[in-house]
Design a protein around this motif. Sequence first.
Motif, PDB file in Angstrom:
ATOM      1  N   PHE A   5      42.177  42.324  35.997  1.00  0.00           N
ATOM      2  CA  PHE A   5      42.530  41.021  36.989  1.00  0.00           C
ATOM      3  C   PHE A   5      41.312  40.505  37.427  1.00  0.00           C
ATOM      4  O   PHE A   5      41.382  39.401  38.193  1.00  0.00           O
ATOM      5  CB  PHE A   5      43.325  41.940  38.027  1.00  0.00           C
ATOM      6  CG  PHE A   5      44.099  40.946  38.975  1.00  0.00           C
ATOM      7  CD1 PHE A   5      45.364  40.266  38.698  1.00  0.00           C
ATOM      8  CD2 PHE A   5      43.467  40.559  40.261  1.00  0.00           C
ATOM      9  CE1 PHE A   5      46.020  39.364  39.232  1.00  0.00           C
ATOM     10  CE2 PHE A   5      44.314  39.574  41.152  1.00  0.00           C
ATOM     11  CZ  PHE A   5      45.433  39.206  40.637  1.00  0.00           C
ATOM     12  N   LYS A   6      40.043  41.119  37.277  1.00  0.00           N
ATOM     13  CA  LYS A   6      38.779  40.168  37.908  1.00  0.00           C
ATOM     14  C   LYS A   6      38.668  38.997  37.286  1.00  0.00           C
ATOM     15  O   LYS A   6      37.908  38.324  38.027  1.00  0.00           O
ATOM     16  CB  LYS A   6      37.705  41.204  37.480  1.00  0.00           C
ATOM     17  CG  LYS A   6      37.737  42.540  38.810  1.00  0.00           C
ATOM     18  CD  LYS A   6      36.647  43.482  38.182  1.00  0.00           C
ATOM     19  CE  LYS A   6      36.771  44.806  38.928  1.00  0.00           C
ATOM     20  NZ  LYS A   6      35.764  45.751  38.512  1.00  0.00           N
ATOM     21  N   LEU A   7      39.250  38.694  36.177  1.00  0.00           N
ATOM     22  CA  LEU A   7      38.934  37.457  35.619  1.00  0.00           C
ATOM     23  C   LEU A   7      39.659  36.264  36.540  1.00  0.00           C
ATOM     24  O   LEU A   7      39.013  35.316  36.548  1.00  0.00           O
ATOM     25  CB  LEU A   7      39.974  37.320  34.177  1.00  0.00           C
ATOM     26  CG  LEU A   7      39.869  35.797  33.540  1.00  0.00           C
ATOM     27  CD1 LEU A   7      38.499  35.488  33.293  1.00  0.00           C
ATOM     28  CD2 LEU A   7      40.619  36.000  32.221  1.00  0.00           C
ATOM     29  N   ALA A   8      40.783  36.652  37.052  1.00  0.00           N
ATOM     30  CA  ALA A   8      41.452  35.856  38.064  1.00  0.00           C
ATOM     31  C   ALA A   8      40.811  35.410  39.339  1.00  0.00           C
ATOM     32  O   ALA A   8      40.604  34.307  39.645  1.00  0.00           O
ATOM     33  CB  ALA A   8      42.970  35.986  38.180  1.00  0.00           C
ATOM     34  N   THR A   9      40.116  36.456  39.810  1.00  0.00           N
ATOM     35  CA  THR A   9      39.376  36.631  41.014  1.00  0.00           C
ATOM     36  C   THR A   9      38.099  35.687  40.726  1.00  0.00           C
ATOM     37  O   THR A   9      37.886  34.782  41.482  1.00  0.00           O
ATOM     38  CB  THR A   9      38.654  37.934  41.419  1.00  0.00           C
ATOM     39  OG1 THR A   9      39.865  38.722  41.636  1.00  0.00           O
ATOM     40  CG2 THR A   9      38.157  37.910  42.626  1.00  0.00           C
ATOM     41  N   LEU A  10      37.497  36.012  39.501  1.00  0.00           N
ATOM     42  CA  LEU A  10      36.067  35.143  39.153  1.00  0.00           C
ATOM     43  C   LEU A  10      36.478  33.589  39.081  1.00  0.00           C
ATOM     44  O   LEU A  10      35.963  32.768  39.547  1.00  0.00           O
ATOM     45  CB  LEU A  10      35.635  35.683  38.006  1.00  0.00           C
ATOM     46  CG  LEU A  10      34.189  34.828  37.453  1.00  0.00           C
ATOM     47  CD1 LEU A  10      33.206  35.174  38.457  1.00  0.00           C
ATOM     48  CD2 LEU A  10      34.027  35.519  36.068  1.00  0.00           C
ATOM     49  N   MET A  11      37.722  33.310  38.088  1.00  0.00           N
ATOM     50  CA  MET A  11      38.231  31.949  37.929  1.00  0.00           C
ATOM     51  C   MET A  11      38.362  31.421  39.538  1.00  0.00           C
ATOM     52  O   MET A  11      38.003  30.096  39.704  1.00  0.00           O
ATOM     53  CB  MET A  11      39.170  32.023  37.313  1.00  0.00           C
ATOM     54  CG  MET A  11      39.306  32.055  35.679  1.00  0.00           C
ATOM     55  SD  MET A  11      40.875  32.594  34.774  1.00  0.00           S
ATOM     56  CE  MET A  11      41.290  30.782  35.044  1.00  0.00           C
ATOM     57  N   ALA A  12      39.257  32.139  40.364  1.00  0.00           N
ATOM     58  CA  ALA A  12      39.313  31.580  41.503  1.00  0.00           C
ATOM     59  C   ALA A  12      38.257  31.149  42.332  1.00  0.00           C
ATOM     60  O   ALA A  12      38.059  30.021  43.027  1.00  0.00           O
ATOM     61  CB  ALA A  12      40.304  32.436  42.601  1.00  0.00           C
ATOM     62  N   LEU A  13      37.160  31.877  42.441  1.00  0.00           N
ATOM     63  CA  LEU A  13      35.813  31.799  43.177  1.00  0.00           C
ATOM     64  C   LEU A  13      34.973  30.707  42.491  1.00  0.00           C
ATOM     65  O   LEU A  13      34.409  29.920  43.167  1.00  0.00           O
ATOM     66  CB  LEU A  13      35.164  33.183  43.131  1.00  0.00           C
ATOM     67  CG  LEU A  13      35.598  34.332  43.723  1.00  0.00           C
ATOM     68  CD1 LEU A  13      34.749  35.524  43.561  1.00  0.00           C
ATOM     69  CD2 LEU A  13      35.573  34.168  45.404  1.00  0.00           C
ATOM     70  N   LEU A  14      35.288  30.356  41.289  1.00  0.00           N
ATOM     71  CA  LEU A  14      34.122  29.276  40.655  1.00  0.00           C
ATOM     72  C   LEU A  14      34.968  28.214  41.143  1.00  0.00           C
ATOM     73  O   LEU A  14      34.523  27.151  41.117  1.00  0.00           O
ATOM     74  CB  LEU A  14      34.188  29.706  39.293  1.00  0.00           C
ATOM     75  CG  LEU A  14      33.019  30.948  38.593  1.00  0.00           C
ATOM     76  CD1 LEU A  14      33.213  31.409  37.413  1.00  0.00           C
ATOM     77  CD2 LEU A  14      31.845  30.563  39.322  1.00  0.00           C
ATOM     78  N   GLU A  15      36.274  28.134  40.524  1.00  0.00           N
ATOM     79  CA  GLU A  15      37.220  26.891  40.754  1.00  0.00           C
ATOM     80  C   GLU A  15      37.098  26.408  42.103  1.00  0.00           C
ATOM     81  O   GLU A  15      37.066  25.180  42.293  1.00  0.00           O
ATOM     82  CB  GLU A  15      38.558  27.109  40.444  1.00  0.00           C
ATOM     83  CG  GLU A  15      39.474  25.968  39.915  1.00  0.00           C
ATOM     84  CD  GLU A  15      39.106  25.302  38.751  1.00  0.00           C
ATOM     85  OE1 GLU A  15      39.812  24.279  38.373  1.00  0.00           O
ATOM     86  OE2 GLU A  15      38.089  25.487  38.126  1.00  0.00           O
ATOM     87  N   ASP A  16      36.974  27.128  43.194  1.00  0.00           N
ATOM     88  CA  ASP A  16      36.955  26.634  44.753  1.00  0.00           C
ATOM     89  C   ASP A  16      35.494  26.490  45.102  1.00  0.00           C
ATOM     90  O   ASP A  16      35.266  26.297  46.197  1.00  0.00           O
ATOM     91  CB  ASP A  16      37.618  27.861  45.641  1.00  0.00           C
ATOM     92  CG  ASP A  16      39.135  27.794  45.487  1.00  0.00           C
ATOM     93  OD1 ASP A  16      39.691  26.538  45.014  1.00  0.00           O
ATOM     94  OD2 ASP A  16      40.086  28.513  45.752  1.00  0.00           O
ATOM     95  N   LYS A  17      34.525  26.473  43.993  1.00  0.00           N
ATOM     96  CA  LYS A  17      33.308  26.532  44.439  1.00  0.00           C
ATOM     97  C   LYS A  17      32.697  27.366  45.442  1.00  0.00           C
ATOM     98  O   LYS A  17      32.020  27.048  46.410  1.00  0.00           O
ATOM     99  CB  LYS A  17      32.726  25.088  44.518  1.00  0.00           C
ATOM    100  CG  LYS A  17      32.981  24.185  43.391  1.00  0.00           C
ATOM    101  CD  LYS A  17      32.814  22.654  43.786  1.00  0.00           C
ATOM    102  CE  LYS A  17      32.928  21.862  42.428  1.00  0.00           C
ATOM    103  NZ  LYS A  17      34.188  21.949  41.932  1.00  0.00           N
ATOM    104  N   LYS A  18      33.169  28.748  45.484  1.00  0.00           N
ATOM    105  CA  LYS A  18      32.930  29.591  46.493  1.00  0.00           C
ATOM    106  C   LYS A  18      31.491  30.233  46.302  1.00  0.00           C
ATOM    107  O   LYS A  18      30.726  30.884  46.894  1.00  0.00           O
ATOM    108  CB  LYS A  18      33.826  30.544  46.942  1.00  0.00           C
ATOM    109  CG  LYS A  18      35.107  30.002  47.264  1.00  0.00           C
ATOM    110  CD  LYS A  18      35.009  29.405  48.608  1.00  0.00           C
ATOM    111  CE  LYS A  18      36.367  29.073  49.420  1.00  0.00           C
ATOM    112  NZ  LYS A  18      36.177  28.423  50.721  1.00  0.00           N
TER     113      LYS A  18
END
Length: 702
Positions: free
Chosen positions: A306-319
């Motif tokens: 599930f960490k793929l979804a977490t990494l995608m969210a962080l990168l997509e939101d530029k966090k």
Amino acid sequence: MDVKRDILWRVYLTYILIVGVGIAIFAKAVYIQQVQGNYWQSLSDSLHERYVETDAERGTIYSEDGEMLSTSIPQFDIYVDFDADGLREKNGKRFRENIDSLSISLANLFKDETAAGYKRILLKEYRKKFRYYLLKRSITYQQYTALKSFPLVRLGKNKSGFITDDKSIRLNPYKMLAFRTIGLDRDSFKVGLELSYDSILRGKSGTRLVRYIAGGVGVPVDGGYETEAINGKDVITSIDVLIQEITENALMKMLVQNDAQHGCAIVMETATGKIKAMANLGKGQDGNYYENYNYAINASEPGSTFKLATLMALLEDKKITLNQTVNLQGGTLKIADRTVYDAEQHGHFEVTAKQAFELSSNVGMAKMALDAYKNNPKAFIKKLHDFRLDEITGIDLVGEKNSTIIIPGSKNWSATTLPWMAFGYNVEVTPLQTLTLYNAIGNNGMMMKPYLVNAIVEEGKVLKKIEPTVLIDKVCSNTTLKQVQSSLEGVCTNGTAKELFKNTPYTVAGKTGTALVADGNKGYSDKVYQSSFAGYFPANHPEYTCIVVIKNKPFAKVFYGAAVAGVVFKEIADRLYTLCVKESNTRFAVTKNDSTHFNYVGYKNDLLRIAKSLNIKTTDSVSVIDDWAGIAGTRGNAILYSKKNQPYRMPSLKGMGLKDVMYLCGNMGLKVNAKGVGKVSEQSIMPGEAISKGQTLTVALN
């Protein structure tokens, strides 16, 4: 006194007469019930006629490469009307003239009674004038064909009294292979594709007029109005038998080796979303593994995949950026009243965000998610929605479960929900949902709907072709896409899966997962771990995306994702790369007439139809009048030769396809086990050997 005596005499006489009449009535009732019961019941039933439904022939489920995965074969129940006019006329002359030869024929065919035994049965029921006697149940088509040629029977129903009730039974030629996905069809209990496409497979029932005779059994009325049943349509799936076999064998090997509770493995064609294989194996009470439940479409805590979804969210939101540092604190982190632990001890402290992902650090993912979304956790949940992790995939299987994602502000939300969700806890998704997200990354951001059926076919004609469906054109930006692709490849070159893939001739992009899961009422005390691996290959040009999820036994010594699920993934990938991906780069072109010699065996009409469609010139070596034949030669000139089968002798099956083998051997009463795909190359019972009903035959396909 004389008057009194006279009165008493009359009373006694009246009493005796009444008792006598009562006894006579009782005796007559007993006689009618016990001796003439069948006659009067038959007479009563014969006065009732009504229309009943007749079943349609259920359609066949095929693999993408044309192999039968589920089909119907005919069986017959044989009844005898011993009060038929043809048997009774001329004081039963026809019956008496044929009973000896008929009894001998029945004994030779079924081998369950002597000729004398059959004669005794027939005479007994003939004397009783039984209207609908069940002589044999569930005989094969071959036995039925032989029976029709027997003395008396060959004269027809009206003269012989023999009545046939035909039915179909459902057969899975490959036994357990993809059994749960294809589905059961036993006693009206269906799952899988058998249930999902039931309305298409079952066809439309017909009607016929029947007359009810003894026992309330309906016999078709000749000349009565009848509507033909419309047979069901065939379903062509996306399942590839070879890929399914590879997947199931690899999964089975690890489950047995690790004594695991259950597991699933799915292989998806990256560009289309086609499911090429779906294996679900659970441990039975006897210790063996069976396709007993579809784990692929049921939700559980996914763990680190599930960490793929977490990494995608962080990168997509530029966090975050992949190069920014995060302190892993040696693998432990205290949050509120709970502690986060990294599953694998690594001893790292300051690492980049990409390295934290490659090392599968729970601490790293929890810290980054908490820093980014602690003041607005709904933004993180929105990203999961954008990735469709809160929706079912829509695969064409009844019973797909949806994910469970806790919403901020709900009674289940707490201070630890967000950080735990970041590394795959406090959230439940299905393996298929996880696979669909990974496939989108391998497919350059395009999310495809997973599906199992390619086409609906009727008598070889395609009625409906199912095309790939795009769920999301772009699941994330190109920038994020390149970063997560690089991170997934990094897991397999520098991270938790580097030892697994260090010597492979192809590149892999994927993620390991190790999750401590609840074990029923025992909770987490039994230390049951769920191992998983999801990824795609070859990483530079993905052909297939695959996920493997295995729930291990309590206190298993080996439970890490790379060491359990990763090994299964690698075995599947190795085989597919060798057999499929590597070969797909080769293109063949015919530049001259094909002179390759061939030799195939099968149903004569099928062979002639294929030869005609391929413009193969065919001549008969002899006048072939049998149903089964062989064809040999080249495209320029082929010879059709006879393959007549001897009764109760094993025929040669070499060169036959599985469909013909199942039809021929099923009608001979044999149980067939098939190994491999293609044409028959070997058979366990040699041609010419004596065979008996119920005997098991194993065929190897090339």
